[in-house]
Design a protein around this motif. Structure first.
Motif, mmCIF file in Angstrom:
data_model
loop_
_atom_site.group_PDB
_atom_site.id
_atom_site.type_symbol
_atom_site.label_atom_id
_atom_site.label_comp_id
_atom_site.label_asym_id
_atom_site.label_seq_id
_atom_site.Cartn_x
_atom_site.Cartn_y
_atom_site.Cartn_z
ATOM 1 N N VAL A 88 -8.596 1.489 -0.756
ATOM 2 C CA VAL A 88 -8.864 1.878 -2.471
ATOM 3 C C VAL A 88 -8.773 0.382 -2.989
ATOM 4 N N THR A 89 -10.016 0.144 -3.941
ATOM 5 C CA THR A 89 -9.662 -0.653 -4.987
ATOM 6 C C THR A 89 -9.799 -0.059 -5.893
ATOM 7 N N LEU A 90 -9.459 -1.029 -7.188
ATOM 8 C CA LEU A 90 -9.314 -0.878 -8.514
ATOM 9 C C LEU A 90 -8.843 -1.965 -9.254
ATOM 10 N N SER A 91 -10.276 -1.428 -9.883
ATOM 11 C CA SER A 91 -10.855 -2.880 -10.868
ATOM 12 C C SER A 91 -10.745 -2.698 -12.662
ATOM 13 N N VAL A 92 -9.991 -3.692 -13.059
ATOM 14 C CA VAL A 92 -10.249 -3.352 -14.076
ATOM 15 C C VAL A 92 -10.268 -4.329 -14.784
ATOM 16 N N THR A 93 -11.175 -4.256 -16.673
ATOM 17 C CA THR A 93 -11.589 -4.986 -17.316
ATOM 18 C C THR A 93 -11.275 -4.352 -19.033
ATOM 19 N N GLY A 153 1.034 -1.441 -0.020
ATOM 20 C CA GLY A 153 -0.036 0.265 0.385
ATOM 21 C C GLY A 153 0.921 1.347 -0.026
ATOM 22 N N TYR A 154 -0.410 2.487 -0.051
ATOM 23 C CA TYR A 154 1.041 3.526 0.473
ATOM 24 C C TYR A 154 0.454 4.659 1.292
ATOM 25 N N VAL A 155 1.441 4.890 1.842
ATOM 26 C CA VAL A 155 1.212 6.438 2.368
ATOM 27 C C VAL A 155 1.392 8.120 2.340
ATOM 28 N N VAL A 156 0.241 8.380 2.567
ATOM 29 C CA VAL A 156 -0.211 9.751 2.228
ATOM 30 C C VAL A 156 -0.530 10.893 3.187
ATOM 31 N N ARG A 157 -0.516 11.921 2.841
ATOM 32 C CA ARG A 157 -1.098 12.975 4.276
ATOM 33 C C ARG A 157 -2.154 13.397 3.851
ATOM 34 N N ALA A 158 -2.752 13.765 4.617
ATOM 35 C CA ALA A 158 -4.281 14.285 4.428
ATOM 36 C C ALA A 158 -4.669 14.767 4.030
ATOM 37 N N GLY A 159 -4.907 15.457 2.875
ATOM 38 C CA GLY A 159 -5.354 17.075 2.009
ATOM 39 C C GLY A 159 -4.530 16.953 0.892
ATOM 40 N N GLU A 160 -3.725 16.475 0.855
ATOM 41 C CA GLU A 160 -2.896 17.051 -0.384
ATOM 42 C C GLU A 160 -3.562 15.729 -2.065
ATOM 43 N N ARG A 161 -3.871 16.316 -2.572
ATOM 44 C CA ARG A 161 -4.179 15.404 -3.966
ATOM 45 C C ARG A 161 -3.197 14.614 -4.524
ATOM 46 N N VAL A 162 -3.371 13.368 -4.460
ATOM 47 C CA VAL A 162 -2.999 11.923 -4.838
ATOM 48 C C VAL A 162 -2.911 11.850 -6.597
ATOM 49 N N THR A 163 -2.196 10.924 -6.687
ATOM 50 C CA THR A 163 -2.363 10.913 -8.245
ATOM 51 C C THR A 163 -2.279 9.673 -8.404
ATOM 52 N N VAL A 223 -6.292 -1.570 -2.436
ATOM 53 C CA VAL A 223 -4.932 -1.261 -2.244
ATOM 54 C C VAL A 223 -4.564 -0.273 -0.980
ATOM 55 N N PRO A 224 -4.352 -0.211 0.626
ATOM 56 C CA PRO A 224 -4.231 0.068 1.477
ATOM 57 C C PRO A 224 -3.788 1.238 1.452
ATOM 58 N N VAL A 225 -4.247 2.495 2.181
ATOM 59 C CA VAL A 225 -3.842 3.445 2.037
ATOM 60 C C VAL A 225 -4.014 3.723 3.661
ATOM 61 N N VAL A 267 -6.237 -3.815 -21.831
ATOM 62 C CA VAL A 267 -7.347 -3.552 -20.629
ATOM 63 C C VAL A 267 -8.143 -2.587 -21.522
ATOM 64 N N VAL A 268 -9.670 -1.969 -21.356
ATOM 65 C CA VAL A 268 -10.042 -1.285 -21.661
ATOM 66 C C VAL A 268 -10.841 -0.940 -20.807
ATOM 67 N N ALA A 269 -11.476 -0.761 -19.571
ATOM 68 C CA ALA A 269 -11.482 -0.016 -18.662
ATOM 69 C C ALA A 269 -11.233 -0.279 -16.918
ATOM 70 N N TYR A 270 -10.825 0.700 -16.495
ATOM 71 C CA TYR A 270 -10.112 1.021 -15.340
ATOM 72 C C TYR A 270 -11.347 1.627 -14.197
ATOM 73 N N GLU A 271 -11.624 1.577 -12.936
ATOM 74 C CA GLU A 271 -12.347 2.013 -11.931
ATOM 75 C C GLU A 271 -11.814 1.998 -10.465
ATOM 76 N N TRP A 272 -11.621 3.107 -10.215
ATOM 77 C CA TRP A 272 -11.211 2.911 -8.255
ATOM 78 C C TRP A 272 -12.580 3.576 -7.719
ATOM 79 N N ALA A 273 -12.213 3.091 -6.886
ATOM 80 C CA ALA A 273 -13.388 2.250 -5.626
ATOM 81 C C ALA A 273 -12.904 3.537 -4.199
ATOM 82 N N PHE A 274 -12.951 4.715 -3.877
ATOM 83 C CA PHE A 274 -13.164 4.891 -2.844
ATOM 84 C C PHE A 274 -14.637 4.765 -2.143
#
Length: 240
Positions: A218-223, A166-176, A234-236, A189-196
């Motif tokens: 965060v759950t990443l799904s690819v089709t 997983g990742y360590v990020v800061r509160a309020g910071e925009r993460v890509t 993905v643990p954050v 792969v034709v579709a991507y979805e990020w579930a927050f």
């Protein structure tokens, strides 16, 4: 015995014209029987039609009917069975023409390598007296079933530190969050979805900011292009 004055048409009417029927688990097709009988009578004279005949019969075990057509699929083994053949004398040989290959035997097995067309399978039967007859059957061969391998989701995030998976990020910071490294071994792969926690975002690359400290998932799904979907959690961990 047939009268010598009978015409050729009378002989054919007595011997039976070509018919189509079904035997066993498959289907039979005697499309050339009348012509074969006529040639045999021409060459041998007025033989008794009750005691001198060869009538090939083809059953296709493993074929199915679709809109009146016999249909098989490439790569699947089917059986051609001539055991329903009628012959006044013992049969000496069964010769099959399958996809350009000559195969002998009363029952033979075959799997077509490629689909997408019509295959004609021929059968020639010869008895011990030398009398022979032939027939054929048409099969619509479908393309093979293609086994679809599922895609593999691959993720990245920045700015972030990684820990375990997983990742360590800061509160309020925009993460890509980036899933462009995801792959499909037999396609795209034709579709991507990020579930927050508060909703989902579509696309290979998305941005998200976590407002509060804590642990998130965060759950990443690819089709892929065959409709198969795979997901990964993905643990954050969010710090100040």
């Amino acid at each position: 015995m047939l009268d010598d004055t009978l015409t050729r048409r009378d002989v054919l009417a007595h011997a039976g014209t070509a018919t189509a029927g079904a035997t066993g688990f498959g289907v039979a097709d005697r499309t050339r029987e009348a012509e074969t009988e006529e040639r045999a009578l021409d060459t041998r004279g007025g033989d008794d039609c009750e005691t001198a005949h060869v009538r090939p019969d083809v059953a296709v075990v493993g074929a199915r009917r679709e809109d009146g057509d016999r249909v098989v699929r490439a790569g699947e083994a089917i059986t051609f069975d001539a055991s329903g053949t009628e012959s006044a004398a013992p049969v000496d040989s069964y010769a099959w023409d399958v996809a350009g290959e000559r195969i002998e035997g009363e029952r033979v097995h075959h799997a077509f390598e490629q689909g997408g067309g019509v295959a004609t399978v021929g059968l020639a039967v010869t008895d011990e007296t030398g009398r022979s007859a032939s027939t054929s059957v048409d099969l619509h061969v479908l393309a093979r079933d293609r086994y679809n391998e599922s895609p593999t989701p691959v993720h990245d995030a920045s700015p972030a530190r990684t820990y375990d998976d997983g990742y360590v990020v800061r509160a309020g910071e925009r993460v890509t969050f980036d899933a462009r490294a995801s792959r499909d071994p037999d396609g795209d792969v034709v579709a991507y979805e990020w579930a927050f926690r508060r909703g989902a975002k579509q696309g290979a690359v998305v941005e998200h900011a976590f407002r509060r400290r804590g642990n998130y998932e965060v759950t990443l799904s690819v089709t892929d292009d065959d409709g198969a979907t795979e997901s990964v959690d993905v643990p954050v961990h969010v710090t100040r």
